[in-house]
Design an enzyme around this catalytic site. Structure first.
Site, PDB file in Angstrom:
ATOM      1  N   LYS A  46       0.827  -1.182   0.031  1.00 41.20           N
ATOM      2  CA  LYS A  46       0.080  -0.072  -0.070  1.00 41.20           C
ATOM      3  C   LYS A  46       0.871   1.211   0.119  1.00 41.20           C
ATOM      4  O   LYS A  46       2.058   1.184   0.041  1.00 41.20           O
ATOM      5  CB  LYS A  46      -0.881  -0.065   1.237  1.00 41.20           C
ATOM      6  CG  LYS A  46      -2.081  -1.350   1.302  1.00 41.20           C
ATOM      7  CD  LYS A  46      -2.784  -1.507   0.051  1.00 41.20           C
ATOM      8  CE  LYS A  46      -3.590  -2.588  -0.340  1.00 41.20           C
ATOM      9  NZ  LYS A  46      -4.476  -3.216   0.377  1.00 41.20           N
TER      10      LYS A  46
HETATM   11  C1  LIG Z   1      -5.359  -4.414   0.702  1.00 39.43           C
HETATM   12  C2  LIG Z   1      -6.869  -3.996   0.742  1.00 39.43           C
HETATM   13  C3  LIG Z   1      -7.588  -4.426   1.935  1.00 39.43           C
HETATM   14  C4  LIG Z   1      -7.099  -4.974   3.146  1.00 39.43           C
HETATM   15  O1  LIG Z   1      -5.986  -4.325   3.821  1.00 39.43           O
HETATM   16  P1  LIG Z   1      -5.095  -5.109   4.934  1.00 39.43           P
HETATM   17  O2  LIG Z   1      -4.490  -4.265   5.593  1.00 39.43           O
HETATM   18  O3  LIG Z   1      -4.237  -6.145   4.204  1.00 39.43           O
HETATM   19  O4  LIG Z   1      -6.330  -5.973   5.646  1.00 39.43           O
HETATM   20  C5  LIG Z   1      -8.996  -3.886   2.112  1.00 39.43           C
HETATM   21  N1  LIG Z   1      -9.549  -3.316   1.033  1.00 39.43           N
HETATM   22  C6  LIG Z   1      -8.839  -3.191  -0.323  1.00 39.43           C
HETATM   23  C7  LIG Z   1      -9.610  -2.507  -1.267  1.00 39.43           C
HETATM   24  C8  LIG Z   1      -7.561  -3.492  -0.232  1.00 39.43           C
HETATM   25  O5  LIG Z   1      -6.844  -3.190  -1.291  1.00 39.43           O
END
Ligand SMILES: *Cc1c(COP(=O)(O)O)cnc(C)c1O
Length: 384
Positions: free
Chosen positions: A182
């Site tokens: 992210k």
């Molecule tokens: C990565 C992601 C998540 C989950 O995030 P985590 O921190 O891995 O739980 C949720 N929603 C979207 C759209 C994502 O891309």
């Protein structure tokens, strides 16, 4: 062709993160503590929300935001089909039902006009796809009219703005991810922001076994061994080790975004003349976080399909990904709810022709040009 493989994503760390981790190790306090509190304060200030609660994932954030909103068995939550597993799975934790919504052709954000509300609808979970904020004004007014809680999945949207406000200060609660791929990362991690103090308190308590406030202090001098269990909670707290990284990453969030925006502009310019490729559509009045750069192929103008396009890029040492396999095409959703591909015609069609190019701050000018050249070579070789 480039000699080494360009991965789809690489996180960027400097001496600041290294130092922060070592200082945390030396401090003797590894789990939730002063660094988590500092990260929460800095994060709330950054997005312009009153409260921020750090958690160990965005999935946990979505779960506890729904819990704080009072979601119950049999309720319904509007969720875009064009998203990751997490956005809808958390609704099942309550024996509630995610009601999937198709996406718009342009931004791939949820298409509010296709949302099906019933008397059981309690919440809406918009995802800011790729980092471009959803059309929040109509979402908020629909929510006000029908008494829905707006919980934004902002896993892609740090930093992003809509209507002059940062994402995180718009809906009722906003959930962020610090997963490794992210826009900022703590390895694993998440955050909920809200202006509602009661929700923030509830989320914090439920993130640490449902035990009474400031439970994390029980091993400090001012802490007490005594605690009370208020509700059967979860183990979702963030560690100080992760928060130490997060504090440093947050300071770089603007610089990282500028770097990604430059890469997006370079891709736009480098691919603009190809009718076989549709570059991302951006709408005015918002700041795009540029977490993803998603292109769509024009299948009738190419002799190879999306899967072959990805293989051709891999053969040229370029990593890619696909965002997303829409939820309604997965066996669980298909079998449980009887969803068919044609129930969500836009998402189904987009899925077949879409792929995501690398976009991360440490990409060099050469990396960016290599991606453009590789895409162009494949298109020119396989155009109809
Ligand atoms: C990565 C992601 C998540 C989950 O995030 P985590 O921190 O891995 O739980 C949720 N929603 C979207 C759209 C994502 O891309």
């Amino acid at each position: 062709m480039r000699a080494d493989f360009l991965p789809f994503h690489l996180p960027e760390f400097g001496p600041e993160e290294r130092r922060a981790v070592l200082e945390t190790l030396d401090s003797g306090w590894l789990t939730t503590g002063p660094r988590v509190s500092a990260f929460e304060r800095a994060f709330a200030d950054y997005v312009g929300a009153r409260h921020a609660v750090a958690l160990n994932s965005c999935t946990a954030a979505l779960h506890l935001a729904l819990e704080a909103s009072g979601l119950a068995e049999g309720d319904e939550v509007l969720v875009p089909t064009m998203t990751f597993a997490a956005t809808a799975e958390v609704v099942h934790y309550f024996k509630a039902r995610p009601v999937l919504v198709d996406c718009r052709e342009d931004t791939l954000n949820l298409d509010l006009d296709r949302a099906v509300l019933t008397p059981k609808t309690r919440a809406i979970l918009p995802v800011h796809f790729g980092g471009q904020p959803c059309e929040m004004d109509p979402i908020l007014s629909l929510a006000r009219t029908h008494g829905l809680t707006v919980i934004e999945d902002a896993a892609h949207a740090l930093p992003a703005e809509y209507g002059g406000k940062r994402v995180g200060a718009i809906g009722d609660m906003t959930c962020f991810s610090f997963y490794a791929t992210k826009t900022i990362t703590t390895g694993e991690g998440g955050m909920v922001t809200t202006d509602n103090g009661a929700w923030a308190d509830r989320i914090r308590m439920m993130s640490l076994h449902g035990i009474s406030k400031d439970a994390w202090k029980r091993y400090t001098k001012e802490g007490s061994w005594r605690y009370e269990i208020i509700a059967p909670g979860y183990k979702y707290n963030l560690t100080d080790l992760a928060a130490a990284i997060g504090i440093e990453q947050l300071k770089k969030a603007d610089r990282f975004r500028e770097a990604r925006a430059r890469i997006a502009a370079a891709y736009d310019a480098g691919l603009a003349d190809l009718p076989q490729i549709q570059t991302p559509v951006t709408l005015p009045g918002r700041t795009h976080a540029w977490h993803l750069y998603v292109i769509q192929l024009a299948p009738e103008q190419l002799t190879l399909n999306r899967d072959a396009f990805i293989e051709a890029l891999r053969a040229k040492n370029i990593g890619t990904s696909v965002h997303f396999i829409p939820l309604h095409l997965h066996p669980y959703y298909r079998d449980r709810y009887g969803y068919r591909p044609e129930d969500f015609p836009v998402a189904t069609a987009v899925f077949a022709r879409t792929l995501s190019l690398p976009i991360f701050p440490s990409m060099s000018e050469t990396d960016i040009q290599d991606v453009i050249d590789a895409v162009r070579q494949i298109v020119l070789k396989h155009r109809r």
